[in-house]
Design a protein around this motif. Structure first.
Motif, short mmCIF file in Angstrom:
data_model
loop_
_atom_site.label_atom_id
_atom_site.label_comp_id
_atom_site.label_asym_id
_atom_site.label_seq_id
_atom_site.Cartn_x
_atom_site.Cartn_y
_atom_site.Cartn_z
N GLU A 162 0.85 -1.03 0.02
CA GLU A 162 -0.11 0.21 0.04
C GLU A 162 0.81 1.30 -0.01
O GLU A 162 1.93 1.23 0.39
N ALA A 163 0.16 2.34 -0.39
CA ALA A 163 1.13 3.57 -0.71
C ALA A 163 1.65 4.03 0.58
O ALA A 163 2.76 4.94 0.52
N GLY A 164 1.22 3.94 1.76
CA GLY A 164 1.59 4.35 2.81
C GLY A 164 2.96 3.58 3.53
O GLY A 164 3.51 3.89 4.78
N ALA A 165 3.21 2.37 3.10
CA ALA A 165 4.25 1.48 3.42
C ALA A 165 5.57 2.41 3.39
O ALA A 165 5.89 3.04 2.44
N ALA A 184 18.10 8.42 1.27
CA ALA A 184 18.41 8.64 2.50
C ALA A 184 17.46 8.68 3.52
O ALA A 184 17.35 8.50 4.77
N ALA A 185 16.20 9.08 2.84
CA ALA A 185 15.12 9.15 3.85
C ALA A 185 14.27 7.88 3.87
O ALA A 185 13.12 7.64 4.02
N GLN A 186 14.87 6.76 3.73
CA GLN A 186 13.98 5.46 3.66
C GLN A 186 13.56 5.12 4.88
O GLN A 186 12.53 4.32 4.89
N GLY A 187 13.78 5.48 5.99
CA GLY A 187 13.34 5.37 7.14
C GLY A 187 11.79 6.08 7.42
O GLY A 187 11.30 5.85 8.19
N SER A 188 11.52 6.98 6.27
CA SER A 188 10.37 7.79 6.66
C SER A 188 9.45 8.15 5.54
O SER A 188 8.40 8.20 5.42
N CYS A 189 10.17 8.07 4.11
CA CYS A 189 9.50 8.15 2.88
C CYS A 189 8.58 7.07 2.75
O CYS A 189 8.79 6.11 2.98
N GLN A 190 7.49 7.21 1.97
CA GLN A 190 6.44 6.17 1.71
C GLN A 190 6.54 5.75 0.34
O GLN A 190 6.79 6.60 -0.66
N ILE A 191 6.34 4.49 0.04
CA ILE A 191 6.40 4.26 -1.37
C ILE A 191 5.30 4.76 -2.28
O ILE A 191 5.70 5.19 -3.49
N GLY A 192 4.14 5.31 -2.04
CA GLY A 192 3.32 6.17 -2.70
C GLY A 192 4.13 7.49 -3.29
O GLY A 192 3.99 7.81 -4.43
N GLY A 193 4.70 8.07 -2.00
CA GLY A 193 5.42 9.49 -2.57
C GLY A 193 6.63 8.96 -3.41
O GLY A 193 6.88 9.67 -4.34
N ASN A 194 7.19 7.85 -3.22
CA ASN A 194 8.29 7.47 -3.98
C ASN A 194 7.96 7.46 -5.47
O ASN A 194 8.73 7.74 -6.55
#
Length: 471
Positions: free
Chosen positions: A113-116, A137-147
């Protein structure tokens, strides 16, 4: 079409169609972005838990002409996640839609899901003995939907591609509230226009991504990492060619580091251990991912020996343990943090044709020197042509002392990038920050087509207004 605010009557009507807890009062964290350059506004924060709830919210906003701002992890650097001017929007955060729905290890596919959070997706792949290679660098907080909405890049693009290249299918809510069930796991699907690739990189301006079918890969059996000092950017490019000649597509990352970045680390984060006793003018971080029977240290030694014979390297350190490998990557990943502490006058995320990068760096130094004493930190993903080309005040001065030069610096850098047939946005997107520059530098035919697509899919202009295309 005139946008309308989400007034109390609208919010009351919307809340009557949603479960309790989906709508909440705006919190400051949803109205900020990492660099503090934009401040947003919101009438309400919607936190749906299902694609049906997302669709319900968007349907009501569409019917009432209320603007919508999709919100992922909030890590974007071009203001796409905040709307500070005009009609106050409804902000839709995908944070509750964070599940990894299924992993098809034999197909090398994962549905999330996008918020993962990106790191969660990486871990789910690892548990299936697979690799999801998007790494930021932000992989601990960015979400796959935003990616996906920003077509994020990162350090592994050289080998695996951007976020766009790692996606097979999408589930999304379109601007009229309809759900597109496009979670295809197929590698080949030649059935008309590619809506998936239209939504990827659209930054929420054409719809809201709610889930994605992602490509997985075999995990490298072993890895090798080295830092090599080089005399010039051209030498770094020649070293990249040698590396590829030796190991082919096993080069996972090839990162350029400038002395200025190492100086900033020493100035602001002295606890970060640097591998060279004397900081070189230029260095590259090489990362290899190899299969069974291959010895990464031997390959890196052979690459270094070949480059040394050609006077392309001055020094080098090959990681002898996973801990040392992590130290090398800490140096690279800490540079953006040090940059932020120094405070850039202007940050640029650009791409240049790879064979012309050395010329660009040299010419850029001369162009900016004419504007005054400035420090340049050019670093980034050399293997795919992406430079973070950031401009800083001289030591002891504050970036605010250069406010009168910002427009001149921006014009100088963007004009030079354009003359080299490069891009003013390599991996961060356009957002609100660069919408004006896009109008100035993009091909007019492309712009006209983009506006036509926006008008066709979002005729009321409710989806993230002002992002990519100015409203």
């Amino acid at each position: 079409m005139t946008l309308k605010p989400a007034d109390s009557e609208f919010l009351s009507r919307l809340s009557s169609h949603l479960d309790a807890g989906v709508l909440s009062e705006p919190e400051p964290r949803y109205l900020e972005e990492p660099r503090g350059r934009f401040e947003g506004q919101a009438s309400v924060i919607a936190k749906p838990r299902t694609v049906q709830e997302v669709a319900e919210i968007v349907r009501h906003c569409h019917a009432a002409s209320v603007p919508v701002v999709p919100y992922g992890g909030g890590t974007g650097l071009v203001g796409g996640q905040v709307k500070g001017e005009g009609v106050v929007p409804v902000v839709i955060s995908l944070e509750r839609m964070r599940h990894v729905r299924e992993v098809f290890a034999k197909e090398n596919v994962l549905i999330a899901e996008a918020g993962a959070v990106l790191e969660t997706v990486q871990q789910a792949a690892q548990q299936a003995d697979r690799l999801f290679p998007l790494s930021l660098a932000a992989q601990g907080s960015c979400q796959i939907g935003g990616n996906l909405a920003t077509n994020a890049g990162g350090v592994n693009v050289l080998r695996y591609g951007n976020a766009r290249d790692l996606c097979l299918g999408l589930e999304a809510v379109l601007p009229n509230g309809e759900i597109w069930h496009g979670l295809s796991r197929l590698r080949k699907d030649n059935t008309g226009y590619d809506l998936r690739n239209l939504l990827i990189g659209s930054e929420g301006s054409l719809g809201i991504i709610t889930a994605a079918a992602l490509k997985l890969f075999a995990r490298p059996v072993c890895s090798g990492t080295a830092l090599m000092a080089v005399p010039s950017v051209q030498a770094a490019l020649d070293l990249l060619a040698i590396t590829r000649d030796h190991v082919g597509e096993a080069v996972s990352a090839f990162e350029l580091i400038h002395r200025e970045g190492l100086n900033f680390l020493e100035e602001t984060m002295p606890e970060v251990r640097q591998p060279f006793a004397e900081r070189p003018e230029w260095a590259v971080l090489i990362d290899l991912g190899l299969g069974a029977g291959q010895v990464p240290e031997e390959m890196l030694e052979a690459i270094f020996a070949t480059a040394l014979e050609r006077d392309l390297v001055l020094d080098g350190v090959i990681a002898q343990s996973e801990a040392q490998r992590a130290e090398f990557w800490t140096v690279r990943e800490s540079i953006p943090l040090a940059n932020r502490k120094i405070g850039a006058i202007l940050s640029n995320d650009i791409s240049i044709p790879i064979s012309r990068i050395a010329d660009f760096v040299e010419e850029g130094r001369g162009v900016l020197a004419k504007l005054g004493p400035l420090r340049i930190n050019a670093f980034g993903h050399l293997g795919d042509g992406n430079l973070h080309y950031n401009i800083y005040p001289t030591k002891g001065e504050n970036r605010n002392d250069y406010n009168h030069l910002i427009d001149d610096i921006k014009d100088a850098v963007n004009g030079l990038v354009h003359s080299y047939q490069g891009s003013i946005s390599a991996e961060h997107g356009i957002g609100r920050m660069k919408a004006g520059e896009l109008e100035r530098y993009a091909d007019p035919v492309k712009l006209a087509a983009m506006r036509a697509i926006k008008a066709a899919l979002d005729p009321k202009g409710i989806m993230n207004p002002g992002v990519v295309l100015r409203a």
